[in-house]
Design a protein around this motif. Structure first.
Motif, PDB file in Angstrom:
ATOM      1  N   GLU A 215     -52.997 -51.909 -46.887  1.00 30.42           N
ATOM      2  CA  GLU A 215     -51.592 -51.139 -47.369  1.00 30.42           C
ATOM      3  C   GLU A 215     -52.190 -49.338 -47.514  1.00 30.42           C
ATOM      4  OE1 GLU A 215     -51.642 -49.933 -50.669  1.00 30.42           O
ATOM      5  OE2 GLU A 215     -52.524 -51.938 -51.919  1.00 30.42           O
ATOM      6  N   GLY A 216     -51.460 -48.439 -48.017  1.00 33.77           N
ATOM      7  CA  GLY A 216     -51.561 -47.514 -48.011  1.00 33.77           C
ATOM      8  C   GLY A 216     -50.673 -46.908 -49.347  1.00 33.77           C
ATOM      9  N   TYR A 217     -50.291 -47.938 -50.512  1.00 35.99           N
ATOM     10  CA  TYR A 217     -48.729 -47.833 -51.317  1.00 35.99           C
ATOM     11  C   TYR A 217     -50.478 -47.155 -52.512  1.00 35.99           C
ATOM     12  CZ  TYR A 217     -46.001 -49.578 -55.374  1.00 35.99           C
ATOM     13  OH  TYR A 217     -45.062 -49.816 -56.172  1.00 35.99           O
ATOM     14  N   HIS A 218     -51.218 -47.472 -52.636  1.00 41.70           N
ATOM     15  CA  HIS A 218     -52.215 -46.981 -53.459  1.00 41.70           C
ATOM     16  C   HIS A 218     -52.616 -45.928 -53.567  1.00 41.70           C
ATOM     17  CE1 HIS A 218     -55.435 -48.630 -50.797  1.00 41.70           C
ATOM     18  NE2 HIS A 218     -56.270 -47.985 -51.304  1.00 41.70           N
ATOM     19  N   PHE A 219     -52.659 -45.070 -52.420  1.00 39.49           N
ATOM     20  CA  PHE A 219     -53.206 -43.861 -51.835  1.00 39.49           C
ATOM     21  C   PHE A 219     -53.349 -42.683 -53.362  1.00 39.49           C
ATOM     22  CE2 PHE A 219     -53.186 -44.185 -46.503  1.00 39.49           C
ATOM     23  CZ  PHE A 219     -54.552 -45.109 -47.127  1.00 39.49           C
ATOM     24  N   ALA A 220     -51.914 -43.274 -53.360  1.00 39.20           N
ATOM     25  CA  ALA A 220     -51.858 -41.873 -54.560  1.00 39.20           C
ATOM     26  C   ALA A 220     -52.529 -42.064 -55.736  1.00 39.20           C
ATOM     27  CB  ALA A 220     -50.414 -41.558 -55.123  1.00 39.20           C
ATOM     28  N   ALA A 221     -52.375 -43.262 -56.343  1.00 38.19           N
ATOM     29  CA  ALA A 221     -52.999 -43.721 -58.020  1.00 38.19           C
ATOM     30  C   ALA A 221     -54.894 -43.390 -57.681  1.00 38.19           C
ATOM     31  CB  ALA A 221     -52.702 -44.747 -57.843  1.00 38.19           C
ATOM     32  N   ALA A 222     -55.286 -44.161 -56.218  1.00 38.09           N
ATOM     33  CA  ALA A 222     -56.709 -44.689 -56.446  1.00 38.09           C
ATOM     34  C   ALA A 222     -57.562 -43.752 -55.603  1.00 38.09           C
ATOM     35  CB  ALA A 222     -56.516 -46.431 -55.636  1.00 38.09           C
ATOM     36  N   HIS A 223     -56.740 -42.962 -54.507  1.00 38.71           N
ATOM     37  CA  HIS A 223     -57.134 -42.277 -54.043  1.00 38.71           C
ATOM     38  C   HIS A 223     -56.858 -40.652 -53.647  1.00 38.71           C
ATOM     39  CE1 HIS A 223     -59.201 -45.097 -52.051  1.00 38.71           C
ATOM     40  NE2 HIS A 223     -58.392 -45.727 -52.577  1.00 38.71           N
ATOM     41  N   PRO A 224     -56.659 -39.665 -54.937  1.00 38.14           N
ATOM     42  CA  PRO A 224     -56.143 -39.437 -55.924  1.00 38.14           C
ATOM     43  C   PRO A 224     -56.271 -37.844 -54.109  1.00 38.14           C
ATOM     44  CG  PRO A 224     -56.874 -39.315 -57.729  1.00 38.14           C
ATOM     45  CD  PRO A 224     -57.154 -40.414 -56.758  1.00 38.14           C
ATOM     46  N   GLU A 225     -57.733 -37.700 -54.635  1.00 39.68           N
ATOM     47  CA  GLU A 225     -58.805 -36.480 -54.391  1.00 39.68           C
ATOM     48  C   GLU A 225     -59.719 -36.782 -52.681  1.00 39.68           C
ATOM     49  OE1 GLU A 225     -61.009 -35.256 -57.898  1.00 39.68           O
ATOM     50  OE2 GLU A 225     -59.641 -34.551 -59.050  1.00 39.68           O
ATOM     51  N   THR A 226     -59.149 -37.713 -52.490  1.00 41.69           N
ATOM     52  CA  THR A 226     -59.884 -37.779 -50.856  1.00 41.69           C
ATOM     53  C   THR A 226     -58.867 -38.878 -49.751  1.00 41.69           C
ATOM     54  OG1 THR A 226     -60.137 -40.442 -52.226  1.00 41.69           O
ATOM     55  CG2 THR A 226     -61.808 -39.110 -52.612  1.00 41.69           C
ATOM     56  N   VAL A 227     -58.387 -40.243 -50.160  1.00 45.04           N
ATOM     57  CA  VAL A 227     -57.280 -39.961 -49.146  1.00 45.04           C
ATOM     58  C   VAL A 227     -56.104 -39.133 -48.985  1.00 45.04           C
ATOM     59  CG1 VAL A 227     -56.103 -41.978 -47.652  1.00 45.04           C
ATOM     60  CG2 VAL A 227     -58.427 -42.022 -48.736  1.00 45.04           C
ATOM     61  N   HIS A 228     -55.578 -39.109 -50.585  1.00 48.07           N
ATOM     62  CA  HIS A 228     -53.934 -38.842 -50.696  1.00 48.07           C
ATOM     63  C   HIS A 228     -53.906 -37.519 -50.159  1.00 48.07           C
ATOM     64  CE1 HIS A 228     -50.090 -38.443 -53.379  1.00 48.07           C
ATOM     65  NE2 HIS A 228     -49.534 -38.533 -52.626  1.00 48.07           N
ATOM     66  N   PRO A 229     -54.865 -36.217 -50.182  1.00 46.34           N
ATOM     67  CA  PRO A 229     -54.473 -34.945 -50.193  1.00 46.34           C
ATOM     68  C   PRO A 229     -54.342 -34.649 -48.349  1.00 46.34           C
ATOM     69  CG  PRO A 229     -56.091 -34.785 -51.403  1.00 46.34           C
ATOM     70  CD  PRO A 229     -56.141 -36.087 -51.002  1.00 46.34           C
ATOM     71  N   ARG A 230     -54.843 -35.885 -47.447  1.00 45.68           N
ATOM     72  CA  ARG A 230     -55.422 -35.714 -46.020  1.00 45.68           C
ATOM     73  C   ARG A 230     -53.261 -36.993 -46.097  1.00 45.68           C
ATOM     74  NH1 ARG A 230     -58.200 -36.417 -41.402  1.00 45.68           N
ATOM     75  NH2 ARG A 230     -57.685 -37.679 -39.844  1.00 45.68           N
TER      76      ARG A 230
END
Length: 392
Positions: A215-230
């Motif tokens: 899932e990508g539900y956690h992208f904003a909280a767990a990956h704020p500077e790596t995955v979420h910007p993209r």
């Protein structure tokens, strides 16, 4: 247009709609999974016996054993496995155990050898498992060499991947097991990629670790500077193929595909959207244009632990030292994100469950991939061939 291309185009169309309407692919309801499913040693042993010891596991890429004589030795949930390629190019899998007194023939790792000599008493085996020679045979006595072959494991090579079943004698049909996922895997062309290397990381219960790939539900909280910007958080599309999944994650740039003819959308992977492909029960594949990370989750040795082998491959070998350094930097980036932002958090989740804080783990309607995965785990644990399989 191929059936696979149209499948992907439909996935892209769904992701575009989700982004434009701020929705996502959803299950019919939430799902509650008992917290003990991540903790119970009895259930863990059933998972090992009914899932990991019965199903085909992808244990090596073809490019890890490109030449006759190449081998890969590894420990897979306390099972010593030796994978080889014989002089005709066929792959074999067997227990890495001498049939004399049970000593391991070769240490974990990769290499090339047409034969293996036991370090204990020097019995020698061909790389297809045949017993070739017994040291000082005249003093040892008569031995039927055919009865002392290395114990063979079911093994098949498809789509540039080598699948092994950990129980000798079981029937294996990888083509049927992969089903509709096979065309997608073959389209990746891994048989022609370049093997870069492996890295090991360690985490919590195998299902806690696997949940993070689904899932990508956690992208904003767990990956704020790596995955979420993209990539958008909490917007996903799921395609199921038996127990396997292809999960679409729209990039922030996906709207630009509205200016591209629909029939061309399937050509834009990593250019507007990404896929994570999961092969049940324990493989996750993320393919970027420059490099791919293939994560193999191996449960244990206790219910609260897993060892994950991250394999990195590139479409072609690095042309020079600068490209090699770039490749290593990208592999380190992907590995560090997986380890530091997912697995470290997973270990904390394990502690929380072991503390008795939850009776159930709750998966929302948006966490459709997780729901699908856990229903398939339960399906295999029923051990009932007549039971209908879960549907996405």
């Amino acid at each position: 247009m191929t059936a696979l291309a149209e499948q992907i185009n439909r996935s892209v169309e769904a992701m575009l709609t989700y982004v434009e309407t701020q929705t996502t692919d959803q299950a019919a309801d939430i799902l509650k999974v008992p917290a003990r499913d991540y903790l119970d040693p009895v259930r863990f042993e059933r998972e090992m016996a009914l899932i990991f010891k019965r199903l085909p596991l992808m244990l090596a890429l073809s490019i890890e054993l490109p030449n006759p004589g190449d081998y890969k030795a590894m420990e897979v949930m306390n099972v010593p496995v030796l994978i080889t390629r014989d002089r005709e190019g066929r792959v074999h899998a067997m227990l890495n155990v001498c049939t004399h007194r049970g000593a391991p023939l070769v240490k974990p790792g990769q290499g090339s050898a047409n034969r293996f000599s036991c370090p204990y008493h020097a019995w020698t085996f061909h790389n297809d498992g045949r017993l070739l020679a017994i040291s000082d045979r005249a003093k040892f006595g008569e031995v039927d060499k055919d009865c002392h072959r290395l114990k063979q494991l079911p093994c098949q090579e498809v789509a540039g991947m080598i699948f092994v079943t950990l129980t000798p004698g079981l029937e294996m049909d990888v083509t049927s097991f992969l089903g509709g996922m096979l065309d997608d895997l073959e389209s990746l062309g891994f048989a022609n990629w370049h093997f870069c290397g492996n890295r090991e990381i360690f985490g919590a219960n195998w299902k806690i670790a696997y949940d993070g790939y689904l899932e990508g539900y956690h992208f904003a909280a767990a990956h704020p500077e790596t995955v979420h910007p993209r990539t958008f958080s909490n917007i996903m599309h799921f395609d199921g193929f038996g127990p396997h999944l292809r999960i679409g994650f729209p990039q922030r740039s996906i709207g630009s595909l509205r200016d591209v003819p629909r029939e061309e959308w399937y050509r834009h992977q990593n250019d507007g959207y990404d896929f994570v492909r999961t092969l049940f029960p324990n493989l996750s594949i993320f393919v970027a244009p420059e490099i791919a990370q293939i994560a193999l989750l191996l449960p244990g040795p206790t219910p609260g632990q897993n060892r994950t082998i991250l394999t990195y491959v590139t479409p072609k070998p690095p042309a020079d030292e600068a490209e090699r350094e770039k490749m290593e930097m990208m592999a380190s980036f992907f590995g560090d994100v997986t380890n530091q932002e997912d697995y470290v958090l997973g270990l904390s989740i394990q502690k929380g469950l072991e503390a008795g804080a939850l009776d159930h783990v709750t998966f929302g309607r948006n966490e459709r991939g997780n729901q699908y995965f856990h229903r398939w785990v339960d399906h295999y644990l029923k051990d009932d061939p007549a039971a209908p399989p879960p549907s996405l």
